[in-house]
Design a protein around this motif. Sequence first.
Motif, short mmCIF file in Angstrom:
data_model
loop_
_atom_site.label_atom_id
_atom_site.label_comp_id
_atom_site.label_asym_id
_atom_site.label_seq_id
_atom_site.Cartn_x
_atom_site.Cartn_y
_atom_site.Cartn_z
N LEU A 18 -28.57 17.47 1.82
CA LEU A 18 -28.36 16.52 0.71
C LEU A 18 -29.49 15.50 0.62
O LEU A 18 -29.93 15.14 -0.48
CB LEU A 18 -27.02 15.82 0.87
CG LEU A 18 -25.77 16.71 0.74
CD1 LEU A 18 -24.52 15.94 1.12
CD2 LEU A 18 -25.67 17.30 -0.66
N ALA A 19 -29.98 15.05 1.76
CA ALA A 19 -31.09 14.09 1.76
C ALA A 19 -32.36 14.75 1.24
O ALA A 19 -33.13 14.14 0.47
CB ALA A 19 -31.32 13.54 3.16
N LYS A 20 -32.60 15.99 1.63
CA LYS A 20 -33.80 16.71 1.15
C LYS A 20 -33.76 16.88 -0.36
O LYS A 20 -34.79 16.81 -1.03
CB LYS A 20 -33.87 18.08 1.84
CG LYS A 20 -35.03 18.93 1.42
CD LYS A 20 -36.35 18.40 1.95
CE LYS A 20 -37.46 19.42 1.79
NZ LYS A 20 -38.43 19.09 0.79
N ALA A 21 -32.56 17.05 -0.91
CA ALA A 21 -32.40 17.24 -2.36
C ALA A 21 -32.22 15.92 -3.10
O ALA A 21 -31.93 15.91 -4.29
CB ALA A 21 -31.21 18.16 -2.62
N ASP A 22 -32.39 14.81 -2.39
CA ASP A 22 -32.26 13.46 -2.97
C ASP A 22 -30.87 13.20 -3.56
O ASP A 22 -30.72 12.47 -4.53
CB ASP A 22 -33.33 13.22 -4.04
CG ASP A 22 -34.73 13.18 -3.45
OD1 ASP A 22 -34.89 12.65 -2.33
OD2 ASP A 22 -35.67 13.68 -4.12
N LEU A 23 -29.85 13.79 -2.94
CA LEU A 23 -28.48 13.54 -3.38
C LEU A 23 -27.82 12.42 -2.57
O LEU A 23 -26.79 11.88 -2.99
CB LEU A 23 -27.64 14.82 -3.28
CG LEU A 23 -28.00 15.88 -4.31
CD1 LEU A 23 -27.34 17.21 -3.98
CD2 LEU A 23 -27.60 15.42 -5.71
N VAL A 24 -28.39 12.09 -1.44
CA VAL A 24 -27.96 10.95 -0.63
C VAL A 24 -29.23 10.26 -0.14
O VAL A 24 -30.29 10.88 -0.04
CB VAL A 24 -27.08 11.37 0.59
CG1 VAL A 24 -25.79 12.01 0.13
CG2 VAL A 24 -27.84 12.27 1.54
N PRO A 25 -29.14 8.97 0.16
CA PRO A 25 -30.33 8.29 0.67
C PRO A 25 -30.68 8.80 2.07
O PRO A 25 -29.80 9.02 2.90
CB PRO A 25 -29.93 6.81 0.72
CG PRO A 25 -28.47 6.77 0.52
CD PRO A 25 -28.02 8.07 -0.02
N ALA A 26 -31.95 9.01 2.30
CA ALA A 26 -32.41 9.45 3.62
C ALA A 26 -32.39 8.26 4.57
O ALA A 26 -32.82 7.17 4.22
CB ALA A 26 -33.81 10.03 3.51
N LEU A 27 -31.85 8.50 5.76
CA LEU A 27 -31.82 7.45 6.77
C LEU A 27 -33.15 7.33 7.51
O LEU A 27 -33.41 6.34 8.18
CB LEU A 27 -30.69 7.69 7.77
CG LEU A 27 -29.29 7.66 7.18
CD1 LEU A 27 -28.26 8.00 8.25
CD2 LEU A 27 -28.99 6.31 6.56
N VAL A 28 -33.95 8.36 7.40
CA VAL A 28 -35.28 8.37 8.00
C VAL A 28 -36.28 8.74 6.91
O VAL A 28 -35.89 9.05 5.78
CB VAL A 28 -35.35 9.37 9.18
CG1 VAL A 28 -34.49 8.91 10.34
CG2 VAL A 28 -34.93 10.76 8.74
N ASN A 29 -37.55 8.74 7.25
CA ASN A 29 -38.54 9.01 6.21
C ASN A 29 -38.51 10.47 5.73
O ASN A 29 -37.97 11.35 6.38
CB ASN A 29 -39.95 8.59 6.66
CG ASN A 29 -40.50 9.46 7.78
OD1 ASN A 29 -40.26 10.66 7.82
ND2 ASN A 29 -41.23 8.84 8.68
N ARG A 30 -39.08 10.67 4.59
CA ARG A 30 -39.06 11.99 3.93
C ARG A 30 -39.74 13.07 4.78
O ARG A 30 -39.31 14.22 4.79
CB ARG A 30 -39.74 11.87 2.57
CG ARG A 30 -39.57 13.07 1.71
CD ARG A 30 -39.07 12.62 0.33
NE ARG A 30 -39.00 13.74 -0.56
CZ ARG A 30 -37.88 14.44 -0.74
NH1 ARG A 30 -36.80 14.12 -0.12
NH2 ARG A 30 -37.87 15.46 -1.57
N GLY A 31 -40.77 12.70 5.49
CA GLY A 31 -41.47 13.66 6.35
C GLY A 31 -40.55 14.20 7.44
O GLY A 31 -40.55 15.40 7.73
#
Length: 127
Positions: free
Chosen positions: A66-79
């Motif tokens: 979900l974080a990879k698909a930008d459906l939830v905020p990532a708790l860590v950086n995108r990398g």
Amino acid sequence: MTLDQLLAILACALLAVLAVFQSALIAGAPLGHLAWGGQHRVLPPKLRIGSAVSIALYALFAYTALAKADLVPALVNRGFTSVAIWVLTAYFALGVLMNGISRSKAERLLMTPTTLVLAGLYLVLAL
């Protein structure tokens, strides 16, 4: 809805089904022939603990998709999320192999395609 979002939702749905399955195993359902090598119809306590850990991991795997698909905020950086998706792709690919060589025919027939689908979903998310 983007392709990544659709794939993440599909991955989460499949992981949710697996979590329900693991919950049934924890509760003593006679489905052990479908998991953990298929050697126990009803799982012994140690494997039930393994099923509980699996449920927690499925939640983490779902969150990562979900974080990879930008459906939830990532708790860590995108990398980090991108690397985690690749690691999970490899994990599910290994799962295809491990389920494919299971002594349990039922596990091979059910879990091999399940992990193959998850590997494919995570691979496309990784790309």
